[in-house]
Each structure stands twice: as C-alpha cells, then as structure tokens.
Motif scaffolding. Structure first.
Motif, PDB file in Angstrom:
ATOM      1  N   LYS A  98       0.837  -1.207   0.000  1.00 32.23           N
ATOM      2  CA  LYS A  98       0.000   0.000   0.000  1.00 32.23           C
ATOM      3  C   LYS A  98       0.866   1.248   0.000  1.00 32.23           C
ATOM      4  CE  LYS A  98      -3.820   2.313   2.368  1.00 32.23           C
ATOM      5  NZ  LYS A  98      -4.773   2.275   3.522  1.00 32.23           N
TER       6      LYS A  98
ATOM      7  N   PHE B 115      -9.221   3.750  -2.480  1.00 35.74           N
ATOM      8  CA  PHE B 115      -9.406   2.425  -1.906  1.00 35.74           C
ATOM      9  C   PHE B 115     -10.857   2.288  -1.450  1.00 35.74           C
ATOM     10  CE2 PHE B 115      -4.975   3.377  -1.489  1.00 35.74           C
ATOM     11  CZ  PHE B 115      -4.294   2.177  -1.591  1.00 35.74           C
ATOM     12  N   GLU B 116     -11.568   1.328  -2.003  1.00 33.44           N
ATOM     13  CA  GLU B 116     -12.950   1.071  -1.578  1.00 33.44           C
ATOM     14  C   GLU B 116     -13.016  -0.332  -0.981  1.00 33.44           C
ATOM     15  OE1 GLU B 116     -17.501   0.664  -3.327  1.00 33.44           O
ATOM     16  OE2 GLU B 116     -15.949   1.668  -4.534  1.00 33.44           O
ATOM     17  N   THR B 117     -13.253  -0.386   0.341  1.00 30.81           N
ATOM     18  CA  THR B 117     -13.273  -1.660   1.048  1.00 30.81           C
ATOM     19  C   THR B 117     -14.672  -1.971   1.553  1.00 30.81           C
ATOM     20  OG1 THR B 117     -10.980  -1.314   1.785  1.00 30.81           O
ATOM     21  CG2 THR B 117     -12.249  -2.999   2.933  1.00 30.81           C
ATOM     22  N   THR B 118     -15.142  -3.162   1.266  1.00 26.98           N
ATOM     23  CA  THR B 118     -16.462  -3.598   1.726  1.00 26.98           C
ATOM     24  C   THR B 118     -16.332  -4.880   2.533  1.00 26.98           C
ATOM     25  OG1 THR B 118     -16.821  -4.780  -0.368  1.00 26.98           O
ATOM     26  CG2 THR B 118     -17.704  -2.537  -0.197  1.00 26.98           C
TER      27      THR B 118
ATOM     28  N   PHE C  55     -13.115  -9.234   3.852  1.00 27.75           N
ATOM     29  CA  PHE C  55     -13.147  -7.887   3.303  1.00 27.75           C
ATOM     30  C   PHE C  55     -12.608  -7.908   1.882  1.00 27.75           C
ATOM     31  CE2 PHE C  55     -12.953  -7.545   7.856  1.00 27.75           C
ATOM     32  CZ  PHE C  55     -13.794  -6.482   8.174  1.00 27.75           C
TER      33      PHE C  55
ATOM     34  N   THR D  26     -11.281  -5.278  -1.162  1.00 34.23           N
ATOM     35  CA  THR D  26     -10.857  -3.929  -1.506  1.00 34.23           C
ATOM     36  C   THR D  26     -10.636  -3.822  -3.008  1.00 34.23           C
ATOM     37  OG1 THR D  26      -9.791  -3.460   0.616  1.00 34.23           O
ATOM     38  CG2 THR D  26      -9.017  -2.205  -1.280  1.00 34.23           C
TER      39      THR D  26
ATOM     40  N   ILE E 278      -9.188  -1.060  -5.840  1.00 36.35           N
ATOM     41  CA  ILE E 278      -8.408   0.170  -6.001  1.00 36.35           C
ATOM     42  C   ILE E 278      -8.648   0.722  -7.396  1.00 36.35           C
ATOM     43  CG2 ILE E 278      -6.097   1.186  -6.007  1.00 36.35           C
ATOM     44  CD1 ILE E 278      -5.218  -1.076  -4.148  1.00 36.35           C
TER      45      ILE E 278
ATOM     46  N   LYS F  35      -7.660  -5.639  -7.127  1.00 40.08           N
ATOM     47  CA  LYS F  35      -8.709  -6.143  -6.239  1.00 40.08           C
ATOM     48  C   LYS F  35      -8.107  -7.211  -5.340  1.00 40.08           C
ATOM     49  CE  LYS F  35     -13.300  -8.304  -6.238  1.00 40.08           C
ATOM     50  NZ  LYS F  35     -14.399  -8.834  -7.078  1.00 40.08           N
TER      51      LYS F  35
ATOM     52  N   LYS G 107      -9.469  -5.411   7.008  1.00 46.04           N
ATOM     53  CA  LYS G 107      -9.385  -4.341   6.013  1.00 46.04           C
ATOM     54  C   LYS G 107      -7.944  -4.143   5.559  1.00 46.04           C
ATOM     55  CE  LYS G 107     -13.413  -1.671   7.591  1.00 46.04           C
ATOM     56  NZ  LYS G 107     -13.881  -0.369   8.131  1.00 46.04           N
TER      57      LYS G 107
ATOM     58  N   SER H  44      -6.816  -6.923   3.160  1.00 43.63           N
ATOM     59  CA  SER H  44      -7.438  -6.815   1.840  1.00 43.63           C
ATOM     60  C   SER H  44      -6.837  -5.654   1.051  1.00 43.63           C
ATOM     61  CB  SER H  44      -8.960  -6.647   1.967  1.00 43.63           C
ATOM     62  OG  SER H  44      -9.308  -5.376   2.479  1.00 43.63           O
ATOM     63  N   GLN H  45      -6.515  -4.549   1.728  1.00 44.74           N
ATOM     64  CA  GLN H  45      -5.912  -3.409   1.047  1.00 44.74           C
ATOM     65  C   GLN H  45      -4.489  -3.725   0.591  1.00 44.74           C
ATOM     66  OE1 GLN H  45      -6.341  -0.077   3.723  1.00 44.74           O
ATOM     67  NE2 GLN H  45      -8.533   0.136   3.322  1.00 44.74           N
TER      68      GLN H  45
END
Length: 228
Positions: A155, A171-174, A186, A188, A190, A199, A205, A208-209
C-alpha cells in the motif's frame, strides 16, 4: 515419513499433526461431537514462532534497534511469507480444506504452518521446535539479506507511486459476512481515473488493502515496467 524427513526426528503423537493439517472448513467431529480443526494449534504455533524468531533476530543483529527487529519479524511471520514457506517445504500437499472463500484460502497454508509449529512444540518441546525453525527453516529456505531489503508494504509503495506520477488512487473496502459471522471477509478495489487496477481479499481491512495494492502494482508494472 514426510514429517520425520521435515523435522529430522520421528513424531511421537501423530494425532497432533493430523489435527494441525485440518482447516476449519474440513472439521471433523470427535467422540463428544465437538469440531476438530487446527485453530487452537494455530494460535499456539503463532506465539511459539514469534518468540523463536524474535530471539533469533535479537542474536543475529546485535547492533540493530527495536524498529528494525520488529520490521524483520513482521516480514518473517506474515501470511504471504508463511504460505511461500509452506509450499517450499511441501507441507501444502497434506492440508485438508473444503472452502471456496477467497479470504480464507489466502490464510489456509500460513495457518497450517503455524499449527504444525504448535503441534511440534506440544510433541517435542521448545528446544526441538526452536532448532527446527532456526536450523532447518531459516537456514535453508530464508535469505535474510533479501528479506531485509524487501519492502512488503504494498500500500505504501502504491501511494508513493501515486504521488510521484500525480495520479489519484482510491481504496474502496467492503465487508462480506459468509456463513460464519465471526469471521467476516473484506474486499478492496483500487481505482485510478475511475479504472479498477487492483482487487484483493482478506480477513481484515488492512490485509485486503495490502493484497489489492499488490495486484495493482503487478498490473501497473505490466503496462509500464519503469513505473516502480
């Protein structure tokens, strides 16, 4: 035969090692109808592995400060490193699992490796376990110089790239809850300029990031090898 060759000594309690290789997705029931898997041994092995490596690094690098030692230990016990180690020693061929969960799959081999360490500790004691980790694994499968100069914080590498190239990244984490609500996963994604470049999945979190960042870096290198 495999375990004796791996450890250099014959196991006394094979049931410990059999349990260490059972992922929770492949749990079996004992005589009291309780699930049998490697989670407890993983917990124990994680602590033993961390202690052995901490002592090893303390003695191996007498002139380095706490920050360096902590960073090195983190590199040697992270999941991707342990997964690679599991594959190198051939332990991956003996692990039992029944899962298609991406986040869980990323942990299976590293978790089993820690569980095997826990099993060896219970079976043979700390001295034998320490000898196996330092003289067999670290000596034969780990290049400490390479580890020392490898940046595994994907990252931070990606953020540095975005600053140099003046490209905004998002970064979108669900969170995804599967059958076992105690173990959410999780995902993520990008993006840059509204285009998805990476992905990744993980049990946290942060994980996953990191996994998504690694994928993004691989993609960016494929289209521009000089970008990093």
């Amino acid at each position: 035969m495999f375990l004796k060759s791996l450890f250099g000594v014959a196991p006394d309690h094979l049931d410990l090692y059999e349990t260490a290789l059972i992922h929770k997705s492949a749990s079996k029931l004992d005589s009291q109808k309780k699930p049998v898997n490697n989670e407890r041994l993983e917990y124990l092995g994680d602590a033993i592995l961390g202690a052995v490596i901490a002592e090893f690094l303390y003695n191996r690098f007498p002139n380095q400060d706490e920050g360096f030692l902590t960073q090195m230990r983190s590199k040697l016990v992270n999941r991707s490193f342990l997964t690679d180690l599991t594959n190198q020693i051939g332990l991956n061929h003996y692990i039992r699992s029944n899962t298609n969960n991406t986040a869980e799959n990323s942990h299976i081999y590293g978790d089993a490796f820690e569980a095997i360490i826990g099993a060896l500790y219970l079976d043979k004691g700390y001295a034998t376990t320490k000898l196996f980790i330092t003289k067999k694994l670290l000596a034969n499968y780990v290049d400490l110089n390479e580890v020392q100069h490898t940046n595994t914080n994907f990252k931070s590498q990606l953020i540095e790239w975005s600053q140099k190239s003046k490209q905004e990244i998002n970064f979108e984490t669900t969170e995804h809850v599967t059958g076992d609500s105690r173990n959410p996963s999780f995902i993520t994604v990008i993006t840059t300029n509204d285009d998805a470049i990476g992905k990744g999945a993980g049990s946290s979190k942060k994980e996953s990031q990191q996994n998504a960042s690694r994928k993004a870096i691989e993609y960016l290198k494929s289209i521009n090898p000089e970008s990093f």
